[in-house]
Design an enzyme around this catalytic site. Structure first.
Site, PDB file in Angstrom:
ATOM      1  N   TYR A  57      -0.340  15.225  34.767  1.00 55.49           N
ATOM      2  CA  TYR A  57      -1.753  15.236  34.371  1.00 55.49           C
ATOM      3  C   TYR A  57      -1.868  15.620  32.891  1.00 55.49           C
ATOM      4  CZ  TYR A  57      -2.731  15.392  39.446  1.00 55.49           C
ATOM      5  OH  TYR A  57      -2.771  15.144  40.795  1.00 55.49           O
ATOM      6  N   SER A 204      -8.654  13.874  46.415  1.00 54.68           N
ATOM      7  CA  SER A 204      -9.855  13.039  46.211  1.00 54.68           C
ATOM      8  C   SER A 204     -10.786  13.122  47.424  1.00 54.68           C
ATOM      9  CB  SER A 204      -9.467  11.584  45.909  1.00 54.68           C
ATOM     10  OG  SER A 204      -8.641  11.512  44.762  1.00 54.68           O
ATOM     11  N   PRO A 205     -11.122  14.357  47.868  1.00 58.35           N
ATOM     12  CA  PRO A 205     -11.938  14.509  49.082  1.00 58.35           C
ATOM     13  C   PRO A 205     -13.371  14.023  48.908  1.00 58.35           C
ATOM     14  CG  PRO A 205     -11.684  16.629  47.988  1.00 58.35           C
ATOM     15  CD  PRO A 205     -10.769  15.663  47.273  1.00 58.35           C
ATOM     16  N   GLY A 207     -13.916  11.254  47.331  1.00 57.78           N
ATOM     17  CA  GLY A 207     -13.745   9.839  46.993  1.00 57.78           C
ATOM     18  C   GLY A 207     -13.772   9.611  45.500  1.00 57.78           C
ATOM     19  N   GLY A 209     -15.381  11.220  43.430  1.00 53.31           N
ATOM     20  CA  GLY A 209     -16.775  11.381  43.020  1.00 53.31           C
ATOM     21  C   GLY A 209     -17.718  10.378  43.664  1.00 53.31           C
ATOM     22  N   GLY A 213     -22.477   9.969  45.302  1.00 56.16           N
ATOM     23  CA  GLY A 213     -23.575   9.130  44.802  1.00 56.16           C
ATOM     24  C   GLY A 213     -23.820   9.286  43.313  1.00 56.16           C
TER      25      GLY A 213
HETATM   26  N1  LIG Z   1      -1.403  13.793  44.977  1.00 58.08           N
HETATM   27  C1  LIG Z   1      -2.005  12.850  44.313  1.00 58.08           C
HETATM   28  O1  LIG Z   1      -1.445  11.773  44.103  1.00 58.08           O
HETATM   29  C2  LIG Z   1      -3.393  13.065  43.785  1.00 58.08           C
HETATM   30  C3  LIG Z   1      -4.176  11.965  43.396  1.00 58.08           C
HETATM   31  C4  LIG Z   1      -5.474  12.211  42.954  1.00 58.08           C
HETATM   32  C5  LIG Z   1      -5.957  13.508  42.900  1.00 58.08           C
HETATM   33  N2  LIG Z   1      -5.151  14.556  43.265  1.00 58.08           N
HETATM   34  C6  LIG Z   1      -5.646  15.943  43.231  1.00 58.08           C
HETATM   35  O2  LIG Z   1      -6.846  16.047  43.959  1.00 58.08           O
HETATM   36  C7  LIG Z   1      -7.849  16.625  43.157  1.00 58.08           C
HETATM   37  C8  LIG Z   1      -9.228  16.097  43.542  1.00 58.08           C
HETATM   38  O3  LIG Z   1      -9.255  14.700  43.499  1.00 58.08           O
HETATM   39  P1  LIG Z   1     -10.105  13.867  42.444  1.00 58.08           P
HETATM   40  O4  LIG Z   1     -10.398  14.700  41.259  1.00 58.08           O
HETATM   41  O5  LIG Z   1      -9.382  12.588  42.307  1.00 58.08           O
HETATM   42  O6  LIG Z   1     -11.422  13.490  43.222  1.00 58.08           O
HETATM   43  P2  LIG Z   1     -12.594  14.248  44.002  1.00 58.08           P
HETATM   44  O7  LIG Z   1     -12.335  15.693  44.065  1.00 58.08           O
HETATM   45  O8  LIG Z   1     -12.809  13.480  45.227  1.00 58.08           O
HETATM   46  O9  LIG Z   1     -13.812  13.940  43.039  1.00 58.08           O
HETATM   47  C9  LIG Z   1     -13.844  14.428  41.737  1.00 58.08           C
HETATM   48  C10 LIG Z   1     -15.098  13.894  41.074  1.00 58.08           C
HETATM   49  O10 LIG Z   1     -16.235  14.325  41.803  1.00 58.08           O
HETATM   50  C11 LIG Z   1     -17.186  14.908  40.930  1.00 58.08           C
HETATM   51  N3  LIG Z   1     -17.752  16.065  41.656  1.00 58.08           N
HETATM   52  C12 LIG Z   1     -17.138  17.197  42.040  1.00 58.08           C
HETATM   53  N4  LIG Z   1     -17.986  18.000  42.723  1.00 58.08           N
HETATM   54  C13 LIG Z   1     -19.163  17.331  42.762  1.00 58.08           C
HETATM   55  C14 LIG Z   1     -20.430  17.643  43.315  1.00 58.08           C
HETATM   56  N5  LIG Z   1     -20.648  18.759  43.993  1.00 58.08           N
HETATM   57  N6  LIG Z   1     -21.417  16.723  43.164  1.00 58.08           N
HETATM   58  C15 LIG Z   1     -21.219  15.562  42.497  1.00 58.08           C
HETATM   59  N7  LIG Z   1     -20.038  15.220  41.951  1.00 58.08           N
HETATM   60  C16 LIG Z   1     -19.027  16.109  42.087  1.00 58.08           C
HETATM   61  C17 LIG Z   1     -16.439  15.301  39.685  1.00 58.08           C
HETATM   62  O11 LIG Z   1     -17.243  15.079  38.542  1.00 58.08           O
HETATM   63  P3  LIG Z   1     -17.508  16.242  37.472  1.00 58.08           P
HETATM   64  O12 LIG Z   1     -16.200  16.595  36.871  1.00 58.08           O
HETATM   65  O13 LIG Z   1     -18.446  15.586  36.517  1.00 58.08           O
HETATM   66  O14 LIG Z   1     -18.118  17.380  38.251  1.00 58.08           O
HETATM   67  C18 LIG Z   1     -15.250  14.363  39.655  1.00 58.08           C
HETATM   68  O15 LIG Z   1     -15.501  13.220  38.862  1.00 58.08           O
HETATM   69  C19 LIG Z   1      -7.421  16.268  41.743  1.00 58.08           C
HETATM   70  O16 LIG Z   1      -8.040  17.095  40.798  1.00 58.08           O
HETATM   71  C20 LIG Z   1      -5.939  16.437  41.823  1.00 58.08           C
HETATM   72  O17 LIG Z   1      -5.607  17.804  41.692  1.00 58.08           O
HETATM   73  C21 LIG Z   1      -3.899  14.333  43.714  1.00 58.08           C
END
Ligand SMILES: NC(=O)c1ccc[n+]([C@@H]2O[C@H](COP(=O)([O-])OP(=O)(O)OC[C@H]3O[C@@H](n4cnc5c(N)ncnc54)[C@H](OP(=O)(O)O)[C@@H]3O)[C@@H](O)[C@H]2O)c1
Length: 336
Positions: A57, A204-205, A207, A209, A213
């Site tokens: 990252y 990515s719980p 999705g 973001g 919505g």
């Molecule tokens: N093992 C793997 O291959 C892998 C792959 C992907 C991700 N990951 C890990 O999983 C973590 C989470 O996944 P992710 O970041 O891909 O996706 P995510 O947690 O599903 O979604 C993150 C997005 O949601 C937004 N968000 C967060 N809380 C919110 C809320 N309450 N209301 C509205 N929007 C909200 C954030 O925007 P803002 O920043 O603008 O709040 C961000 O753009 C990553 O940080 C990483 O550590 C691991």
């Protein structure tokens, strides 16, 4: 936060909701480094102490950012990082390495960037298909013996790969994509983890973001990683508004601490419910750059969805269009 800690596999205890640090270095748009560090501190203050990063990252700068926090707060945190992807998420990946020599070098580089002498949970980020998984896990097990790592994890493995790996060393957690619109893991790997006593850390719980919505797929920046994902392509994303609408409808029916529930809370509460259904510890790691979303996301711990709401979300999930990865072998689904 008052909610009890959760025990994943191999005796690893973590906060009931984790923090995904990936987007604190650019991958879903630009980040202010000072705000990113403040968000991390706020997460730990709020009791979100299970922190997730990876060597890839930000090309290493994400681990360095977490290292800034650890300078002051190492003892408060359960620290997870990963090795195996080579390149940079913003610029593109160039290789996957799972050979023993690479594992040995990667951990030392991560420890240096993080400024700590032990990683609590060390994940293989992706399978190197040239190397049998037992060889990679044997190399990881040596890191436990050397005291560099406390527990082992695997990201995007199949059930078979998880079973093979577990014969070499106990696995504390599988980290794979899992959310209302990404349910392929429920077929094999989630039941396998439950059977082996391995915890699950859905990445990515929200999705990425989309489920909240707040993501307009037509406006993603040129270096936003989501542009590479088929379900974010404009026509798919338009069809997939159905799942967003279903999540919003459920949120409107519920309250958290006397306030209307939010879509993010519904998406996270849904995963916690899936953990109860499948009988394994589930600790999602939502990511955010915005400190005020930490408390909002924690609100999910108080939320339980009704059977009718779960049915509505099942139907919406069935209608999702577009795969979660452009390269099928990149994720466990493509190798099952
Ligand atoms: N093992 C793997 O291959 C892998 C792959 C992907 C991700 N990951 C890990 O999983 C973590 C989470 O996944 P992710 O970041 O891909 O996706 P995510 O947690 O599903 O979604 C993150 C997005 O949601 C937004 N968000 C967060 N809380 C919110 C809320 N309450 N209301 C509205 N929007 C909200 C954030 O925007 P803002 O920043 O603008 O709040 C961000 O753009 C990553 O940080 C990483 O550590 C691991």
């Amino acid at each position: 936060m008052t909610a009890a800690p959760v025990q994943l596999g191999d005796g690893l205890t973590v906060s009931p909701l984790g923090f995904g640090g990936m987007a604190l270095t650019p991958v879903y748009g630009e980040v202010d480094p000072a705000e990113a560090l403040k968000t991390l501190h706020d997460a730990v203050d709020a009791g979100v102490t299970f922190l997730d990063t990876a060597d890839i990252y930000g090309g290493g700068s994400n681990e360095e950012l977490i290292g800034q926090l650890l300078k002051e707060r190492r003892d408060e945190v359960q620290l997870a990082t990963k090795f195996g992807l080579v390149g940079n998420p913003a610029a593109g990946y160039t290789d996957i390495r799972g050979d023993a020599a690479y594992v040995e070098q990667a951990v030392d580089r991560s420890l240096q960037r993080l400024g700590t002498d032990t990683i609590d949970l060390y994940y293989m980020h992706r399978r190197d298909l040239r190397v049998p998984i037992v060889e990679t896990v044997e190399a990881m097990a040596k890191l436990v013996q050397a005291g560099k790592v406390r527990h082992l994890g695997l990201s995007e493995v199949t059930a078979e790969e998880l079973r093979d790996a577990s014969k070499v060393h106990p696995i504390a957690a599988v980290q794979s994509e899992w959310s209302i619109w990404s349910r392929d893991v429920e077929r094999n790997v989630v039941p396998a983890a439950a059977g082996l006593g391995v915890g699950f850390v859905p990445y990515s719980p929200l999705g990425r973001g989309f489920l909240t919505g707040t993501v307009d797929a037509s406006k993603l920046g040129s270096n936003d990683f989501r542009r590479n994902i088929p379900r974010f392509a404009q026509s798919a994303a338009a069809s997939n508004q159905g799942v967003v609408a279903a999540v919003k409808t459920v949120a409107a029916e519920l309250t958290v601490s006397g306030q209307p529930a939010t879509p993010a809370q519904v998406a996270l509460a849904w995963l916690l419910g899936q953990g109860r259904k499948f009988g394994l510890p589930v600790v999602p790691i939502p990511g955010t750059r915005k400190a005020d979303r930490i408390d909002e996301n924690l609100g999910a711990l108080a939320l339980v969805l009704t059977p009718a709401q779960l049915e509505a979300l099942d139907a919406a999930a069935d209608a999702v269009v577009g795969s979660r990865s452009a390269d099928p072998t990149w994720v466990s689904e493509g190798r099952e």
